[in-house]
Design a protein around this motif. Structure first.
Motif, PDB file in Angstrom:
ATOM      1  N   LYS A   1      61.563  80.039  66.611  1.00 46.62           N
ATOM      2  CA  LYS A   1      62.347  79.268  65.631  1.00 46.62           C
ATOM      3  C   LYS A   1      61.889  77.814  65.604  1.00 46.62           C
ATOM      4  N   ALA A   2      61.655  77.259  66.798  1.00 54.85           N
ATOM      5  CA  ALA A   2      61.188  75.862  66.869  1.00 54.85           C
ATOM      6  C   ALA A   2      59.822  75.711  66.209  1.00 54.85           C
ATOM      7  N   LEU A   3      58.940  76.691  66.425  1.00 56.50           N
ATOM      8  CA  LEU A   3      57.606  76.639  65.840  1.00 56.50           C
ATOM      9  C   LEU A   3      57.647  76.748  64.316  1.00 56.50           C
ATOM     10  N   ILE A   4      58.628  77.492  63.790  1.00 57.48           N
ATOM     11  CA  ILE A   4      58.751  77.681  62.340  1.00 57.48           C
ATOM     12  C   ILE A   4      59.479  76.509  61.683  1.00 57.48           C
ATOM     13  N   ILE A   5      60.582  76.079  62.295  1.00 51.39           N
ATOM     14  CA  ILE A   5      61.423  75.046  61.673  1.00 51.39           C
ATOM     15  C   ILE A   5      60.760  73.667  61.713  1.00 51.39           C
ATOM     16  N   SER A   6      60.060  73.349  62.815  1.00 51.89           N
ATOM     17  CA  SER A   6      59.517  71.991  62.984  1.00 51.89           C
ATOM     18  C   SER A   6      58.564  71.561  61.859  1.00 51.89           C
ATOM     19  N   PRO A   7      57.604  72.399  61.405  1.00 51.07           N
ATOM     20  CA  PRO A   7      56.752  71.928  60.304  1.00 51.07           C
ATOM     21  C   PRO A   7      57.511  71.785  58.987  1.00 51.07           C
ATOM     22  N   LEU A   8      58.493  72.654  58.754  1.00 50.15           N
ATOM     23  CA  LEU A   8      59.310  72.529  57.541  1.00 50.15           C
ATOM     24  C   LEU A   8      60.095  71.220  57.572  1.00 50.15           C
ATOM     25  N   LEU A   9      60.645  70.915  58.744  1.00 51.63           N
ATOM     26  CA  LEU A   9      61.390  69.668  58.919  1.00 51.63           C
ATOM     27  C   LEU A   9      60.471  68.464  58.714  1.00 51.63           C
ATOM     28  N   ALA A  10      59.248  68.554  59.245  1.00 51.18           N
ATOM     29  CA  ALA A  10      58.282  67.459  59.091  1.00 51.18           C
ATOM     30  C   ALA A  10      57.932  67.241  57.627  1.00 51.18           C
ATOM     31  N   PHE A  11      57.775  68.322  56.880  1.00 53.38           N
ATOM     32  CA  PHE A  11      57.462  68.206  55.447  1.00 53.38           C
ATOM     33  C   PHE A  11      58.588  67.484  54.706  1.00 53.38           C
ATOM     34  N   VAL A  12      59.821  67.896  54.970  1.00 54.31           N
ATOM     35  CA  VAL A  12      60.978  67.316  54.279  1.00 54.31           C
ATOM     36  C   VAL A  12      61.152  65.838  54.643  1.00 54.31           C
ATOM     37  N   ILE A  13      61.078  65.529  55.944  1.00 51.88           N
ATOM     38  CA  ILE A  13      61.250  64.141  56.391  1.00 51.88           C
ATOM     39  C   ILE A  13      60.130  63.263  55.843  1.00 51.88           C
TER      40      ILE A  13
END
Length: 332
Positions: free
Chosen positions: A138-150
């Motif tokens: 979950k951390a590996l999947i969510i972190s790049p999505l979060l980085a894109f949004v931020i």
């Protein structure tokens, strides 16, 4: 010397080699934007990244403990050190392949997929700690999505705040800021990536009954930090070229937004003891910034190739580790 001691020594050597390769494979991401905008000369950027990675690696151990305990329980494996060695060899092989072709794939995906693949091969699916493994995924999947949004939001704010500023002067000022953000991003990289090798060595020591607790010994921490720093000093010019120029044309203001985003997401993950892919996070932050700047300015073909590599790394490294485990099992 008995076979167990030899295996443990091989694991330590390969873990440090993995950390060294991780240094020139992944740390390139942390300094790619500052090099591409000429905020830092390549040599200075690499020295800065090496020092800050070492500092970051010496500051935290939470991620290392997660790697040690949350994927496979080494105490339940008869050939604990052997499966760890197979995982390391598989991850090293995949890292070198992707580095050679200049693809910014994830060392984190490679080692986590390899540990799972080798562990399952050695002791079946029952050896996999499902809850911990899913948490890491979950951390590996969510972190790049979060980085894109931020990254998208942060650069959108930058566009509004600096809209009426002189472009040339603003970019010159942001080049100085980039030196600080490159250092910050390199530090956060050390807090997460160097710890993966620490966790693997600790796992091997537990499997061989050389220690019982999950505490990271000082010699493990120092040696992994040094290996990461030395790897960084070698540089990863192929990856720098891809991340620094083939995703979008990066200007200093873009670089600062991307660096701040990457550092925030990586450090946040380190703080809650979760391993993430620094490659994914940094590349995604650049994609987010680029999308906010100008959608057509993003080279989506490069982004697509990177995403495909991200998805295939886990299964390929897991399969490689399984094959290598079978081969090693013939000799040990």
């Amino acid at each position: 010397m008995d076979a167990l001691f030899i295996l443990t020594m091989l694991v330590v050597i390969c873990a440090l080699a993995f950390d060294f390769i991780n240094g020139f494979h992944d740390t390139a991401n942390a300094i790619a934007t500052s090099v591409s905008t000429k905020a830092l000369k390549p040599r200075h950027a690499i020295i800065l990244a090496g020092v800050m990675n070492f500092a970051g690696a010496m500051t935290f151990t939470g991620v290392a403990k997660t790697i040690t305990t949350d994927i496979i329980d080494p105490t339940k494996l008869e050939a604990g050190s052997l499966f760890i060695l197979a995982a390391l060899l598989a991850a090293i092989a995949w890292n070198l392949i992707t580095w050679y072709y200049g693809i910014p794939s994830s060392s984190s995906h490679a080692i986590i997929g390899a540990i799972a693949g080798a562990g399952i091969t050695a002791a079946g699916f029952g050896a996999l700690k499902a809850e911990g493994f899913i948490k890491i995924l979950k951390a590996l999947i969510i972190s790049p999505l979060l980085a894109f949004v931020i990254g998208f939001i942060l650069y959108s704010i930058f566009k509004v705040v600096f809209k009426n500023f002189n472009l040339t002067k603003t970019n010159r000022n942001f080049r100085f800021i980039q030196i600080a953000t490159a250092a910050l991003q390199s530090f956060t990289h050390g807090t997460n990536d160097a710890q993966k090798a620490m966790g693997i060595i600790t796992m091997a020591l537990i499997a061989a009954n050389y220690q019982q607790s999950t505490d990271i010994q000082l010699w493990v921490q120092v040696s992994c930090a040094l290996a990461m720093g030395l790897g960084t000093s070698v540089g990863g010019w192929r990856i720098i070229k891809t991340v620094g120029g083939k995703i979008m044309k990066i200007r200093p203001v873009n670089g600062v937004a991307a660096d701040l985003t990457g550092a925030a997401v990586i450090f946040g993950a380190s703080y809650i003891h979760l391993p993430v892919s620094t490659t994914h996070v940094i590349s995604s932050s650049i994609l987010g910034v680029g999308s906010a700047h100008r959608l057509k300015g993003v080279k989506w073909g490069t982004a697509q190739r990177m995403v495909i590599t991200w998805f295939i790394t886990l299964p390929i490294s897991g399969t490689l580790a399984a094959i290598i485990y079978y081969i090693l099992n013939l000799f040990f």
